[in-house]
Design an enzyme around this catalytic site. Sequence first.
Site, PDB file in Angstrom:
ATOM      1  N   PHE A 124     -45.222   4.034  -8.365  1.00  0.00           N
ATOM      2  CA  PHE A 124     -46.455   3.699  -9.998  1.00  0.00           C
ATOM      3  C   PHE A 124     -46.398   4.934 -10.023  1.00  0.00           C
ATOM      4  CE2 PHE A 124     -48.718   2.153 -13.114  1.00  0.00           C
ATOM      5  CZ  PHE A 124     -48.173   1.977 -13.958  1.00  0.00           C
ATOM      6  N   ASP A 196     -48.751  -2.031  -2.050  1.00  0.00           N
ATOM      7  CA  ASP A 196     -49.267  -2.065  -2.910  1.00  0.00           C
ATOM      8  C   ASP A 196     -47.912  -3.265  -3.769  1.00  0.00           C
ATOM      9  OD1 ASP A 196     -48.468  -2.470  -5.933  1.00  0.00           O
ATOM     10  OD2 ASP A 196     -49.333  -0.786  -6.444  1.00  0.00           O
ATOM     11  N   TYR A 221     -50.740 -10.356 -12.620  1.00  0.00           N
ATOM     12  CA  TYR A 221     -50.037 -10.945 -14.376  1.00  0.00           C
ATOM     13  C   TYR A 221     -48.018 -10.088 -14.335  1.00  0.00           C
ATOM     14  CZ  TYR A 221     -51.163  -5.571 -14.986  1.00  0.00           C
ATOM     15  OH  TYR A 221     -51.438  -4.311 -14.583  1.00  0.00           O
ATOM     16  N   LYS A 222     -48.314 -10.333 -13.412  1.00  0.00           N
ATOM     17  CA  LYS A 222     -46.574  -9.944 -13.467  1.00  0.00           C
ATOM     18  C   LYS A 222     -45.643 -11.169 -12.858  1.00  0.00           C
ATOM     19  CE  LYS A 222     -46.791  -5.076 -12.629  1.00  0.00           C
ATOM     20  NZ  LYS A 222     -46.182  -4.695 -13.951  1.00  0.00           N
ATOM     21  N   ARG A 370     -35.196  -2.620 -17.640  1.00  0.00           N
ATOM     22  CA  ARG A 370     -35.523  -3.345 -17.200  1.00  0.00           C
ATOM     23  C   ARG A 370     -35.018  -4.864 -17.556  1.00  0.00           C
ATOM     24  NH1 ARG A 370     -41.383  -1.409 -14.269  1.00  0.00           N
ATOM     25  NH2 ARG A 370     -41.670  -3.212 -16.762  1.00  0.00           N
TER      26      ARG A 370
END
Lengths: 411, 411
Positions: A124, A196, A221-222, A370
């Site tokens: 990322f 990560d 938050y995912k 996605r």
Amino acid sequence: MLTERAAALDAADPLAHIRDRFLLPDGVVYLDGNSLGALPAAVPAVVEDAVHRQWGTDLIRSWNGNGWWEAPLRTGDTLGRLIGAAPGQTVVGDSTSVQLFNTLLAAARMRPGARLLLTDPDHFPTDQYIADSVGRLLGLDVRRVPAREAAAVLAAEAGNVAVAAYAPVDYRTGELYDMAALTAAAHAAGALMHWDLCHAAGSLPVELDAIEADFAVGCGYKYLSGGPGAPAFAYVARRHQAGFDHPLTGWHGHTEPFAMSGTYAPGDGISRARISTPPLLSMLALEAALTAFDGVEMTAVRAKNLSLTGFFQDCADTLLDGLGFTMATPRDPERRGSQVALRHAEAYPLVAALTARGVIGDMRAPDLLRFGFNALYVTHADVLHAVQELHAVVTGGAHLAPAFQQRPTVT
Amino acid sequence: MLTERAAALDAADPLAHIRDRFLLPDGVVYLDGNSLGALPAAVPAVVEDAVHRQWGTDLIRSWNGNGWWEAPLRTGDTLGRLIGAAPGQTVVGDSTSVQLFNTLLAAARMRPGARLLLTDPDHFPTDQYIADSVGRLLGLDVRRVPAREAAAVLAAEAGNVAVAAYAPVDYRTGELYDMAALTAAAHAAGALMHWDLCHAAGSLPVELDAIEADFAVGCGYKYLSGGPGAPAFAYVARRHQAGFDHPLTGWHGHTEPFAMSGTYAPGDGISRARISTPPLLSMLALEAALTAFDGVEMTAVRAKNLSLTGFFQDCADTLLDGLGFTMATPRDPERRGSQVALRHAEAYPLVAALTARGVIGDMRAPDLLRFGFNALYVTHADVLHAVQELHAVVTGGAHLAPAFQQRPTVT
């Protein structure tokens, strides 16, 4: 046939009842929980209490009376169960970027002789930027080595690598890497392993302690569904805590924070990884959100996620054949996280048109659609519906409407 | 006599009606708004909307549809008005510690020849710890010089000082320093001036642009009443933005964040000071809280705060004389922020006993009782009541009860 298969899979789903722990909007199939998780039903009452009673009425007394001071480590321990971390190794607070910087720099300081920091060119963006920032501050070279080549480079550079910083799941394609193997390769080369877990925590049975990971960070938050911008977490393996020498020396990490000393003296254990006052409304929302995992084993989550992603791939094979899509996500379950990405030249307008029909995924430039699958609230019927809608959009040309061609600020 | 004076002052108070913008608990006089501000009435509905509609229903679409992406700069501009910052120079997000580290390190990088970083030995602990951390990373010596001696040291070390990092208000005693004079002294010595506004923003007419301050940070949860752990803010003067070279290079500060490039390229203007996804529930609470300042001029806030603190000192002179207290806060209005601190050997139990009677202040070790006055919701009647209660406690010995002698984790 696919309809019957979806119904049968949902009927046999041992996690089906967990969906009731979420407040999902009517008419929406939500396949973007890998970007922002849905709202857990336990959250609103907790946030209302935090605002009205804890803040409004108890005011400053809440630091003791309502356990605000303990929240970062208390929530850390709750979250730790989901990432294979025994209590006392996980702290919640700040953003992933900040936790990444803080732990990566501390990790690099533990290998003063080594001159290299390895990270993934497909990592990322923030992870790459922060690795560069840490490298610049400490005088380390940052080398970008793809995850699948990292073990070989570690072996070749044994003794020269301070930290290898990788993610178990590629955030675009959903490809899954072997955390245990890469951690072992890092250790064999004398390096520390930094993970990560943004796209892994809450979706896979991560086993940080078992694989002897050194440091990890991730967002709330995912798949953890902690709310927009929920605080991140950091894991510091117990064996490294006494030597954890981090740059973000806020007063909450001090051994005697209320002595108000002018000199930093780090606290014991994971408490030294605290930075400063956390955003409590967001923190307490995350803590409430984690109750959606109560009684849920991550092995069951993994099994269902594989079923959902595999079923999505099967549906795509059947319904999207010849329509310009290619599968970017591995079909091998061992190499697949909890999302499926399709490549298509019209990725953005397709996702926009799909969203307008109530099927929410997202896209990543230039050509990836996605779809993320959270086992706690997505059904196989949702999966089939999503692929059917995508088929309808692409064959009917709905995405060619001008409204779907203009990409807004954020997608 | 004091009762009549309080009534007359409150009757003439042009900000009296603003108190209705806060939800204050019954039976409480709240003099700890310098630690955690009271709950603004506008906040609960905004937070409920953020949870139910924005997160729960709109989900990921809120980044565009509900303005989440713009929130850090939008809220920054709103807050900017209160600190004398024209739009486009203030960003909201993360904690004060994090913003302090990020801006202090970036500031120091702008003076590559200078070898000194000045800070205050009476600065809040985190500010000292972070200065040490930045100094260590960049190879700068950190010298602790009291605010009142800083101008002389700057003159003596002209050319050698990279950054002077100070607060306009001493967090313990409430002593106020001359921001314009110290900023000018820093500039005359070739140094950059960095201000921590935690105890100033929302309580004083700070004029960052007018005094040509270089950098500033501050928290959202004290006089700004943004809620527990509300996000902090950072100010980067426009003239420094193009050269702002910060260590926390998160993807939100990238010039093209959604291009997902592997190399950091900072955005234009203040946008490059964005770090990453902010805690939105806490952020939106802060944004709603700032509406309590709508139509309120900071000069009026300052005038009332001086009236409240001066009246507190007068009440203390009359009611607490000979009871073991000394006044730690200057009596000169020019040298007084918006709090009054009293020294007393029994500070902790006195504050604890006072809290039990509904008068909430706080203490700082070893002997300070702190009382903060937020002009938006504190009255002169509150002030008199607080001093009367303190008189009653200390003369009646209520603080000698065992319950008030044991200091808990957080005070």
